[in-house]
Design a protein around this motif. Structure first.
Motif, PDB file in Angstrom:
ATOM      1  N   ASN A  67       0.871  -0.826   0.286  1.00  0.00           N
ATOM      2  CA  ASN A  67       0.159   0.088   0.097  1.00  0.00           C
ATOM      3  C   ASN A  67       0.762   1.562  -0.054  1.00  0.00           C
ATOM      4  N   MET A  68       2.116   1.393   1.037  1.00  0.00           N
ATOM      5  CA  MET A  68       2.519   2.454   1.069  1.00  0.00           C
ATOM      6  C   MET A  68       2.879   2.619  -0.014  1.00  0.00           C
ATOM      7  N   ALA A  69       4.499   2.208  -0.359  1.00  0.00           N
ATOM      8  CA  ALA A  69       5.047   2.096  -1.963  1.00  0.00           C
ATOM      9  C   ALA A  69       3.698   2.243  -2.794  1.00  0.00           C
ATOM     10  N   SER A  86      10.124  -4.169  -6.148  1.00  0.00           N
ATOM     11  CA  SER A  86      11.058  -5.127  -5.974  1.00  0.00           C
ATOM     12  C   SER A  86       9.664  -6.092  -5.419  1.00  0.00           C
ATOM     13  N   ASP A  87       8.898  -7.436  -4.993  1.00  0.00           N
ATOM     14  CA  ASP A  87       7.838  -7.324  -3.674  1.00  0.00           C
ATOM     15  C   ASP A  87       8.039  -8.942  -3.925  1.00  0.00           C
ATOM     16  N   ILE A  88       7.943 -10.494  -2.669  1.00  0.00           N
ATOM     17  CA  ILE A  88       7.419 -11.165  -3.538  1.00  0.00           C
ATOM     18  C   ILE A  88       6.398 -12.243  -3.757  1.00  0.00           C
ATOM     19  N   ALA A  91       9.759  -0.899   2.293  1.00  0.00           N
ATOM     20  CA  ALA A  91       9.162  -0.795   2.472  1.00  0.00           C
ATOM     21  C   ALA A  91       8.260  -2.123   2.754  1.00  0.00           C
ATOM     22  N   VAL A  92       8.549  -2.823   3.312  1.00  0.00           N
ATOM     23  CA  VAL A  92       7.869  -4.076   3.753  1.00  0.00           C
ATOM     24  C   VAL A  92       7.311  -3.492   5.690  1.00  0.00           C
ATOM     25  N   LYS A  93       6.600  -4.702   5.546  1.00  0.00           N
ATOM     26  CA  LYS A  93       6.587  -4.984   7.014  1.00  0.00           C
ATOM     27  C   LYS A  93       7.726  -4.584   8.509  1.00  0.00           C
ATOM     28  N   GLN A 126       7.983  -6.078  11.253  1.00  0.00           N
ATOM     29  CA  GLN A 126       8.445  -7.532  11.752  1.00  0.00           C
ATOM     30  C   GLN A 126       9.138  -8.749  10.342  1.00  0.00           C
ATOM     31  N   ILE A 127       9.541  -8.243   9.250  1.00  0.00           N
ATOM     32  CA  ILE A 127      10.178  -8.880   8.335  1.00  0.00           C
ATOM     33  C   ILE A 127      11.503  -7.746   7.967  1.00  0.00           C
ATOM     34  N   LEU A 128      11.390  -6.458   8.476  1.00  0.00           N
ATOM     35  CA  LEU A 128      12.813  -6.165   7.614  1.00  0.00           C
ATOM     36  C   LEU A 128      14.018  -6.172   8.145  1.00  0.00           C
TER      37      LEU A 128
END
Ligand SMILES: NC(=O)c1ccc[n+]([C@@H]2O[C@H](COP(=O)([O-])OP(=O)(O)OC[C@H]3O[C@@H](n4cnc5c(N)ncnc54)[C@H](OP(=O)(O)O)[C@@H]3O)[C@@H](O)[C@H]2O)c1
Length: 274
Positions: A13-15, A35-37, A70-72, A74-76
């Motif tokens: 959303n943010m990216a 990039s994104d999984i 720009a990931v959550k 918890q996974i940064l």
């Protein structure tokens, strides 16, 4: 001078809001990598904005002069550790929008000595009326500050804070703030119904009143207190309502609510930073 190559890790959303805002403002799409999984999120963004898209974070990091995380939250840590060698080799400006993760944690995960701008945006960024607080660590130069600011300005207002701790206050004010206004709207809507309005009418009136008050507050040079005095005639209806708010401890309640939010922001930073 050419705009810097931007690399977004995460196409959520943010990216998506940042990238579509940048491209709409004329930022060249071919200077943006993402990039994104999540293949769907990636394809959607690539089709919508014409940016370079890849499922591999390392490819984005290898291109980026400004690397936007720009990931959550918890996974940064895992994501940054995987990119540490590339970050050390290329020394990009790292811009993090992850809530609650300190610049110190990111720096440690990335191997140290990294220029980092940490941002706290809010959800109205989705409709390009966001408010973002930014903090730069000591390695960030003037030009890099401008670069980070320009990226976040694509979705609204930006303000620099002077110490990283102030981002907890930003979180308590503008980060969580949209929900405070929604709560007030919710309460006004319910009270309107209790006074005899039908629910649709009460909702419409509460929404439009929030919009109108916000616009007057932004367009006027007067402080909110003065704007309030102007719409509060002696002996009138507004005066009665404000007196009830004041005697019920409204200001103190807002203060306590924001202190609780700021405390929670600090606690979450502590928990997430390891
Ligand atoms: N939304 C807001 O208003 C707001 C406000 C302030 C701060 N922030 C911060 O902005 C950041 C992003 O939030 P968001 O709302 O945009 O989240 P989001 O929509 O969930 O976007 C994150 C994206 O990252 C993807 N992803 C997950 N693991 C990945 C990996 N290892 N490598 C690359 N991509 C990966 C996710 O894919 P999956 O969906 O498959 O997991 C998702 O598409 C968060 O850190 C949040 O704290 C957001």
């Amino acid at each position: 001078m050419k705009q810097p190559l931007l690399g977004f890790i995460g196409a959520g959303n943010m990216a998506g809001s940042l990238i579509s805002g940048l491209v709409a403002d004329g930022y060249p799409a071919d200077r943006i990598w993402v990039s994104d999984i999540n293949q769907d999120a990636l394809e959607h963004l690539a089709a919508q904005c014409g940016v370079h898209a890849t499922p591999r974070n390392a490819i984005v990091a290898e291109h980026a002069q400004v690397l936007i995380l720009a990931v959550k939250p918890q996974i940064l840590g895992g994501v940054v550790r995987e990119l540490a060698d590339i970050i050390q080799a290329r020394q990009p400006l790292v811009v993090s929008i992850a809530a609650g993760i300190t610049a110190g944690s990111i720096d440690a995960w990335a191997g140290g000595q990294v220029a980092i701008v940490r941002c706290m945006p809010n959800t109205p960024a989705m409709v390009k009326t966001g408010a973002t607080g930014l903090y730069a660590n000591a390695r960030v130069g003037e030009e890099q500050r401008s670069q980070a600011e320009a990226i976040l300005r694509a979705v609204g207002l930006t303000v620099w804070v002077h110490g990283e701790q102030q981002l907890d206050a930003v979180t308590a004010l503008s980060g969580s703030g949209p929900a405070y206004f929604f709560l007030l709207m919710e309460a006004m809507e319910a009270a309107g119904v209790a006074l005899g309005l039908d629910p649709d009418t009460a909702r419409l009136l509460s929404q439009q009143t929030a919009l109108g008050a916000g616009r007057i507050a932004i367009e006027s040079t007067e402080a909110p207190a003065e704007l309030r005095h102007r719409v509060t005639s002696p002996g009138g209806t507004t005066e009665q309502a404000i007196a009830v708010f004041e005697s019920g401890g409204f200001r103190e309640l807002v203060s306590q609510a924001m202190q609780a939010a700021a405390r929670r922001a600090a606690e979450l930073s502590e928990q997430l930073g390891h």
